[in-house]
Design a protein around this motif. Structure first.
Motif, PDB file in Angstrom:
ATOM      1  N   GLU A  24       0.808  -1.218   0.000  1.00  0.00           N
ATOM      2  CA  GLU A  24       0.000   0.000   0.000  1.00  0.00           C
ATOM      3  C   GLU A  24       0.843   1.271   0.000  1.00  0.00           C
ATOM      4  O   GLU A  24       0.307   2.381  -0.181  1.00  0.00           O
ATOM      5  N   GLU A  25       2.154   1.146   0.177  1.00  0.00           N
ATOM      6  CA  GLU A  25       3.027   2.316   0.141  1.00  0.00           C
ATOM      7  C   GLU A  25       3.411   2.715  -1.281  1.00  0.00           C
ATOM      8  O   GLU A  25       3.884   3.831  -1.500  1.00  0.00           O
ATOM      9  N   ILE A  26       3.234   1.802  -2.233  1.00  0.00           N
ATOM     10  CA  ILE A  26       3.616   2.099  -3.617  1.00  0.00           C
ATOM     11  C   ILE A  26       2.728   3.214  -4.167  1.00  0.00           C
ATOM     12  O   ILE A  26       1.505   3.120  -4.159  1.00  0.00           O
ATOM     13  N   GLY A  27       3.351   4.271  -4.609  1.00  0.00           N
ATOM     14  CA  GLY A  27       2.608   5.415  -5.123  1.00  0.00           C
ATOM     15  C   GLY A  27       2.006   6.287  -4.050  1.00  0.00           C
ATOM     16  O   GLY A  27       1.200   7.183  -4.360  1.00  0.00           O
ATOM     17  N   VAL A  28       2.386   6.061  -2.788  1.00  0.00           N
ATOM     18  CA  VAL A  28       1.799   6.817  -1.671  1.00  0.00           C
ATOM     19  C   VAL A  28       2.876   7.372  -0.738  1.00  0.00           C
ATOM     20  O   VAL A  28       2.898   8.568  -0.434  1.00  0.00           O
TER      21      VAL A  28
END
Length: 371
Positions: free
Chosen positions: A229-233
C-alpha cells in the motif's frame, strides 16, 4: 570491459540516418551495442506509439547491421520532447568481458590482480550492465511482485556490469509496462483485481514499483519493511539513482545499470546528483564543477511535478491542468533547466518521478569523457 556513450539526433522516431552515418564513421560498432535510449516526440502517455515505432525501426536497423541479428539489445524509448528537448538516440556500447558471475569470482580475481600488481588505484571507468525481468501479468503491475522481479533484475545487471560496490552505481534506467484496456478486460475475465483500472494511473504505479525494486536491490530501502500500500503513496521511500519509464510496447522490464568500475577501462565515466525540485539546476552544475575540463557527453534525468502542488513555496498548476498531463509540464521545465546548465537540449529527461528521488525532485546523472 570498455563502454562508450554517444548521442545521435533523430529527425523522426523512425529516422535511422544518423545511426547509419555514425556507424559508417566508426563512432560505434553495431555488434557492440547493448542498449539504446531514445527520446521521441510523442505525448509520453498511454497512447504514445512513437516509442514502439522507434523500437521497430531500431530493431530493423540493427538486424541489417549485425550479422545474425541483435536480439540482445535493450531498447528504452521515452516519449515526450516538450519545450526545448531535442529528439535523439543515446547509443550505449560495450566491448570486452561482461560482469563476473559471482562475488566470489570477483573477489578471487581482485586478489590475484593485487598480488600481481595489476590494480594500481587508477580512475574507475564507465561500466554498463543489462538485464530483463520476466513478462508480467496485468495484476502484478504496481505491486510487490513487480518490485521483487525488478530488484532481482537490477542485481543481475549490477553483476553484469562487473560493479563490486553499490556506491559505484550512478543511474539505473528501467523501462516498464503499463495497463491497457485489453489487459484490463483480460483481468476481468479471470476475475482478478488490478492496482488500478485507469490506464494513465497505471503508468505511475508501474514506474513506482520499478523504482522501489531498484531501491531494494541497491540497499536504499529495506525490502522487508516495504508494504504494497506504500507504492505510489509513501514518498519517503525512494531511490536516488533510479529512472523508470512506462510504455505499452513491452510486457517485461528492461534494466540498464550505469556505474563505474576499476575493472572497466576507457575515457568515459559517470556521476550523479539528486535534484531537490524541478528547478534545481545547481545539482547538475555541481557535477560539472566536479570535473573541470572534461567533456559532458550526456545528461540523464527524471522530471516530476511536485505532488504537493508547490515549488519553493510557490503554487504550481501542473497537477490541475486538464489539457496537458503533468508529466509533460515537468519534462518541459526540467529539460529547460538542465539544457541551460549543460548547454545542450539533446538530453534524456523522463517524466513521472514516483519513488525516483525525493518528492518533487529526482536523480540527475552526467556521463563524462576524459580529455
Amino acid at each position: 570491459m570498455k563502454c562508450s556513450v554517444i548521442k545521435i539526433p533523430a529527425g523522426a522516431p523512425h529516422d535511422m540516418s544518423g545511426l547509419k552515418a555514425s556507424a559508417e564513421e566508426g563512432l560505434f560498432r553495431p555488434e557492440e551495442v547493448v542498449a539504446v535510449l531514445g527520446k521521441t516526440e510523442g505525448n509520453g502517455c498511454v497512447n504514445d506509439f512513437t516509442r514502439g515505432y522507434a523500437v521497430m525501426a531500431l530493431k530493423d536497423f540493427f538486424a541489417g547491421a549485425v550479422k545474425g541479428g541483435a536480439a540482445d539489445i535493450s531498447y528504452v524509448m521515452s516519449g515526450g520532447t516538450e519545450g526545448v528537448l531535442s529528439p535523439h538516440f543515446t547509443v550505449i556500447s560495450r566491448s570486452g568481458q561482461a560482469g563476473l558471475a559471482s562475488e566470489r569470482e570477483r573477489d578471487q580475481d581482485q586478489s590475484q590482480d593485487q598480488e600481481q600488481g595489476l590494480i594500481t588505484g587508477g580512475p574507475k571507468s564507465l561500466a554498463i550492465g543489462v538485464a530483463r525481468t520476466r513478462d508480467f501479468l496485468p495484476e502484478e503491475l504496481g505491486r510487490l511482485s513487480q518490485v521483487d522481479a525488478v530488484a532481482e533484475a537490477v542485481a543481475r545487471a549490477v553483476r553484469d556490469a562487473g560493479i563490486t560496490s553499490l556506491q559505484d552505481v550512478h543511474f539505473v534506467q528501467i523501462k516498464c509496462p503499463l495497463l491497457t484496456a485489453e489487459q484490463i478486460y483480460d483481468a476481468h475475465s479471470r476475475q482478478v483485481s488490478l492496482v488500478t483500472e485507469d490506464t494513465y494511473k497505471s503508468m505511475g504505479y508501474s514506474r513506482g514499483a520499478s523504482a522501489l525494486g531498484a531501491a531494494a536491490a541497491l540497499g536504499e530501502v529495506e525490502r522487508s519493511a516495504l508494504r504494497e500500500e506504500e507504492i505510489g503513496v509513501n514518498w519517503d521511500k525512494f531511490s536516488r539513482v533510479a529512472s523508470t519509464s512506462a510504455g505499452s510496447e513491452l510486457a517485461c522490464c528492461e534494466v540498464i545499470v550505469f556505474g563505474n568500475s576499476q575493472s572497466a577501462e576507457g575515457q568515459y565515466h559517470i556521476d550523479h546528483a539528486v535534484m531537490q525540485d524541478a528547478i534545481d539546476g545547481a545539482a547538475l552544475q555541481g557535477l560539472l564543477d566536479r570535473y573541470p575540463g572534461e567533456e559532458l557527453v550526456q545528461v540523464l534525468a527524471k522530471a516530476e511535478a511536485d505532488p504537493d502542488g508547490v515549488i519553493r513555496g510557490r503554487r504550481h498548476i501542473m497537477l490541475d491542468d486538464s489539457d496537458i498531463n503533468h508529466t509533460r509540464h515537468a519534462r518541459a521545465v526540467v529539460g529547460g533547466v538542465l539544457a541551460y546548465v549543460g548547454g545542450d537540449p539533446m538530453i534524456y529527461v523522463s517524466g513521472g518521478g514516483e519513488h525516483q528521488g525525493p518528492k518533487g525532485g529526482g536523480p540527475v546523472a552526467a556521463v563524462f569523457r576524459r580529455r
